[in-house]
Design a protein around this motif. Structure first.
Motif, PDB file in Angstrom:
ATOM      1  N   VAL A 340      74.792  47.209  43.719  1.00 28.27           N
ATOM      2  CA  VAL A 340      73.516  47.642  43.008  1.00 28.27           C
ATOM      3  C   VAL A 340      74.017  48.350  41.792  1.00 28.27           C
ATOM      4  N   ILE A 341      74.914  49.523  41.932  1.00 31.19           N
ATOM      5  CA  ILE A 341      75.412  50.270  41.040  1.00 31.19           C
ATOM      6  C   ILE A 341      76.272  49.810  40.110  1.00 31.19           C
ATOM      7  N   VAL A 342      76.909  48.586  40.404  1.00 31.94           N
ATOM      8  CA  VAL A 342      77.773  48.045  39.610  1.00 31.94           C
ATOM      9  C   VAL A 342      77.075  47.074  38.900  1.00 31.94           C
ATOM     10  N   ALA A 343      76.073  46.564  39.082  1.00 30.42           N
ATOM     11  CA  ALA A 343      74.955  45.715  38.492  1.00 30.42           C
ATOM     12  C   ALA A 343      74.343  46.522  37.360  1.00 30.42           C
ATOM     13  N   ARG A 344      73.779  47.604  37.697  1.00 32.21           N
ATOM     14  CA  ARG A 344      73.415  48.459  36.926  1.00 32.21           C
ATOM     15  C   ARG A 344      74.154  48.942  35.757  1.00 32.21           C
ATOM     16  N   ASP A 345      75.328  49.199  35.851  1.00 38.46           N
ATOM     17  CA  ASP A 345      76.316  49.635  34.962  1.00 38.46           C
ATOM     18  C   ASP A 345      76.535  48.724  33.819  1.00 38.46           C
ATOM     19  N   ASP A 398      75.935  33.223  30.274  1.00 42.09           N
ATOM     20  CA  ASP A 398      77.032  33.100  31.314  1.00 42.09           C
ATOM     21  C   ASP A 398      77.196  34.684  31.958  1.00 42.09           C
ATOM     22  N   ARG A 399      76.700  35.762  31.580  1.00 41.16           N
ATOM     23  CA  ARG A 399      76.911  36.921  32.236  1.00 41.16           C
ATOM     24  C   ARG A 399      76.414  36.810  33.584  1.00 41.16           C
ATOM     25  N   VAL A 400      77.066  37.450  34.369  1.00 42.02           N
ATOM     26  CA  VAL A 400      76.836  37.974  35.975  1.00 42.02           C
ATOM     27  C   VAL A 400      76.929  39.409  35.954  1.00 42.02           C
ATOM     28  N   TYR A 401      76.037  40.027  36.545  1.00 40.49           N
ATOM     29  CA  TYR A 401      76.005  41.310  36.951  1.00 40.49           C
ATOM     30  C   TYR A 401      76.133  41.759  38.410  1.00 40.49           C
ATOM     31  N   TYR A 402      75.203  40.968  38.940  1.00 39.14           N
ATOM     32  CA  TYR A 402      75.056  41.177  40.640  1.00 39.14           C
ATOM     33  C   TYR A 402      75.938  40.137  41.100  1.00 39.14           C
ATOM     34  N   PRO A 404      76.942  39.961  45.115  1.00 41.55           N
ATOM     35  CA  PRO A 404      76.797  40.185  46.428  1.00 41.55           C
ATOM     36  C   PRO A 404      78.319  40.487  47.362  1.00 41.55           C
ATOM     37  N   SER A 405      78.210  41.638  47.899  1.00 44.19           N
ATOM     38  CA  SER A 405      79.619  41.719  48.763  1.00 44.19           C
ATOM     39  C   SER A 405      79.433  41.188  50.025  1.00 44.19           C
ATOM     40  N   GLN A 406      80.562  41.308  50.541  1.00 42.88           N
ATOM     41  CA  GLN A 406      80.807  40.657  52.120  1.00 42.88           C
ATOM     42  C   GLN A 406      80.442  41.618  53.308  1.00 42.88           C
ATOM     43  N   ASN A 407      79.474  42.466  52.915  1.00 39.71           N
ATOM     44  CA  ASN A 407      79.065  43.401  53.951  1.00 39.71           C
ATOM     45  C   ASN A 407      77.556  43.237  54.325  1.00 39.71           C
ATOM     46  N   GLY A 408      77.217  43.444  55.563  1.00 38.29           N
ATOM     47  CA  GLY A 408      75.971  43.266  56.213  1.00 38.29           C
ATOM     48  C   GLY A 408      75.093  42.145  55.688  1.00 38.29           C
ATOM     49  N   ARG A 409      73.963  42.401  55.581  1.00 39.74           N
ATOM     50  CA  ARG A 409      73.050  41.471  55.096  1.00 39.74           C
ATOM     51  C   ARG A 409      73.523  40.449  53.850  1.00 39.74           C
ATOM     52  N   GLU A 410      74.168  41.598  53.104  1.00 38.15           N
ATOM     53  CA  GLU A 410      74.420  40.746  51.730  1.00 38.15           C
ATOM     54  C   GLU A 410      75.282  39.612  51.721  1.00 38.15           C
ATOM     55  N   LYS A 411      76.227  39.629  52.964  1.00 40.70           N
ATOM     56  CA  LYS A 411      77.129  38.478  52.957  1.00 40.70           C
ATOM     57  C   LYS A 411      76.586  37.279  53.162  1.00 40.70           C
ATOM     58  N   ASN A 412      75.453  37.229  53.705  1.00 39.09           N
ATOM     59  CA  ASN A 412      74.888  35.971  53.917  1.00 39.09           C
ATOM     60  C   ASN A 412      73.774  35.514  52.695  1.00 39.09           C
ATOM     61  N   LEU A 413      73.832  36.444  51.826  1.00 41.43           N
ATOM     62  CA  LEU A 413      72.941  36.262  50.800  1.00 41.43           C
ATOM     63  C   LEU A 413      73.605  35.076  49.576  1.00 41.43           C
ATOM     64  N   VAL A 414      72.800  34.119  49.380  1.00 43.09           N
ATOM     65  CA  VAL A 414      73.171  32.943  48.456  1.00 43.09           C
ATOM     66  C   VAL A 414      72.166  33.114  47.340  1.00 43.09           C
ATOM     67  N   ARG A 415      72.821  33.313  46.211  1.00 45.92           N
ATOM     68  CA  ARG A 415      71.751  33.637  44.960  1.00 45.92           C
ATOM     69  C   ARG A 415      71.053  32.194  44.586  1.00 45.92           C
ATOM     70  N   LYS A 416      69.848  32.594  44.258  1.00 49.30           N
ATOM     71  CA  LYS A 416      68.886  31.384  43.811  1.00 49.30           C
ATOM     72  C   LYS A 416      69.626  30.425  42.826  1.00 49.30           C
ATOM     73  N   LYS A 417      70.222  31.180  41.777  1.00 47.61           N
ATOM     74  CA  LYS A 417      70.745  30.640  40.649  1.00 47.61           C
ATOM     75  C   LYS A 417      71.949  29.850  41.030  1.00 47.61           C
ATOM     76  N   ASP A 418      72.677  30.037  42.218  1.00 44.27           N
ATOM     77  CA  ASP A 418      73.893  29.465  42.609  1.00 44.27           C
ATOM     78  C   ASP A 418      73.513  28.178  43.373  1.00 44.27           C
ATOM     79  N   ARG A 419      72.263  28.082  43.961  1.00 40.54           N
ATOM     80  CA  ARG A 419      71.795  26.974  44.836  1.00 40.54           C
ATOM     81  C   ARG A 419      72.038  25.655  44.078  1.00 40.54           C
ATOM     82  N   ASN A 420      72.176  24.506  44.603  1.00 42.73           N
ATOM     83  CA  ASN A 420      72.141  23.269  43.925  1.00 42.73           C
ATOM     84  C   ASN A 420      70.520  22.891  43.764  1.00 42.73           C
ATOM     85  N   ASN A 421      70.133  22.094  42.645  1.00 40.65           N
ATOM     86  CA  ASN A 421      69.018  21.887  42.711  1.00 40.65           C
ATOM     87  C   ASN A 421      68.959  20.508  42.427  1.00 40.65           C
TER      88      ASN A 421
END
Length: 421
Positions: A340-345, A398-402, A404-421
């Motif tokens: 979160v803090i990395v994405a903010r900065d 093409d910028r990417v700010y956020y 996800p880390s590989q910790n906790g619930r975040e490791k299972n998060l697949v960003r919507k913009k990275d899903r196949n449409n």
């Protein structure tokens, strides 16, 4: 007149000029906008907001005196539409007959509802009155937009300790009562009054007066105010640690949370509480670190910490400390992520340095009819809740700010913009 019949010290010492006003240099210092506007007589309607005892009402009084206007005051809690309308009628008559400008100070202005606020809109627009609202609440969220849009908003900050001490010393030297009394105030007592008042000069002055009026003369016929007397008068115990220790312990507490050491975090929290630190300071740091160090790995930490801060504020000690320690334990044991803090900065760096304000046409409030690309906005709900389209300016597409880390619930998060449409 007896001393007990006089107005409180804070009222007696209310500054009447810029020379005696303390603090708020960011808005009334030399060459600052508000100071310049007052000095040239061009102050328009405005709203002063900030913590209690920081000079909002005092500055409004100085404004009216400096500009030689008629000063009227209402309190939004006890006044209504009829009171405001009466002042507006008088203001219009004064202006028509003598050219005198009326300044209407409305204390606690956030307490007026839309109907009450609407009654002064026309008078503000016509210039019949100069409206000065005073509030401890953020006007952008607590007041009607129609009023806020017609006013310039000035934010007042809590006074620094040196400013509060300066105000107390001035009272001891110049007040009609205290200046005639054989008073000696220890420097440690002045520092405690300033610290315990948290930047509220009204609280500090009234506590000082209470200390003077309730302390007996010593054998030398003097009234000596010690730090211990200051503690009793302002009902807040002095810290048993110095300033460096305070910041070191707070740092140790924060780093213990980040390091997932529950026992250390609990110890430093208790050590600070025993030393006399306000539990809300600990609660606020916990909320911040729940996003900074835990973040998306376990968002429940932020919810629990916020709830704990609310409990501390509403319940106080000792009951409110139970949910506070509950939240501290949860935060320490939770998985950690600083995404979160990395994405903010990263996003702030682009917002400051790239500053591409070219909003894609299909995202505009009023898309151009001359758009040669004929790209239409895709309403996500028509596509099952998500559809891929560009929301960023072209230069940042093409910028990417956020990430996800590989910790906790975040490791299972697949960003919507990275899903196949």
């Amino acid at each position: 007149m007896e001393i007990t019949k006089r107005p409180p010290l804070a009222e007696r010492m209310r500054p009447t000029s810029f020379d005696d006003f303390v603090g708020q240099e960011h808005i009334i210092g030399k060459n600052m906008l508000l100071r310049r506007a007052i000095e040239v007589g061009e102050l328009g309607s405005c709203i002063f907001y900030g913590p209690p005892g920081t000079g909002k009402t005092t500055l409004a009084n100085i404004v009216a005196k400096q500009l030689k206007g008629e000063f009227r005051k209402l309190n939004a809690v006890s006044s209504g539409v009829s009171d405001a309308k009466e002042i507006i009628r008088e203001a219009e008559n004064l202006k028509a007959m003598f050219g005198t400008q009326t300044y209407l100070l409305l204390d606690e202005c956030h307490r007026w509802n839309k109907a009450q606020s609407d009654c002064v809109l026309e008078a503000i627009e016509k210039g019949s009155i100069v409206f000065i609202g005073s509030t401890t609440e953020n006007p952008f969220t607590s007041m009607t937009r129609a009023i806020v849009s017609r006013c310039r908003v000035f934010e007042f900050k809590a006074l620094e300790d040196k400013d509060v001490i300066k105000a107390m010393k001035r009272a001891l030297e110049k007040d009609e009562v205290l200046s005639k009394m054989p008073i000696k105030v220890d420097e440690s007592a002045l520092k405690h009054f300033a610290w315990a008042s948290s930047g509220d000069v009204r609280m500090a002055l009234n506590a000082l007066e209470l200390a003077v009026l309730t302390t007996p003369f010593n054998k030398d016929k003097e009234i000596v105010i010690t730090k211990e007397i200051a503690e009793q008068s302002i009902q807040k115990k002095a810290l048993s640690i110095d300033e460096n220790q305070y910041y070191d312990m707070l740092s140790a507490f924060c780093k213990s949370i980040r390091g997932s050491d529950t026992e250390a975090a609990l110890y430093w929290a208790q050590r600070m509480l025993i030393a006399g630190i306000d539990p809300m300071i600990i609660a606020r740091r916990l909320v911040a670190h729940s996003s900074e160090d835990i973040g998306m790995a376990d968002s429940n930490a932020l919810l629990l910490s916020t709830s704990a801060m609310y409990a501390v504020e509403k319940m106080g000690a000792p009951e409110g400390l139970i949910p506070l320690f509950h939240a501290i334990i949860y935060a320490c044991e939770a998985e950690k992520s600083n995404s979160v803090i990395v994405a903010r900065d990263l996003s702030r760096a682009d917002a400051e340095n790239v500053k591409d304000d070219n909003v894609p046409d299909y995202l505009k409030n009023h898309p151009s009819t001359n758009d040669t690309k004929h790209i239409k906005y895709k309403y996500p709900h028509d596509f099952g809740g998500y559809v891929k389209q560009r929301y960023m300016p072209e230069s940042l597409k093409d910028r990417v700010y956020y990430i996800p880390s590989q910790n906790g619930r975040e490791k299972n998060l697949v960003r919507k913009k990275d899903r196949n449409n």
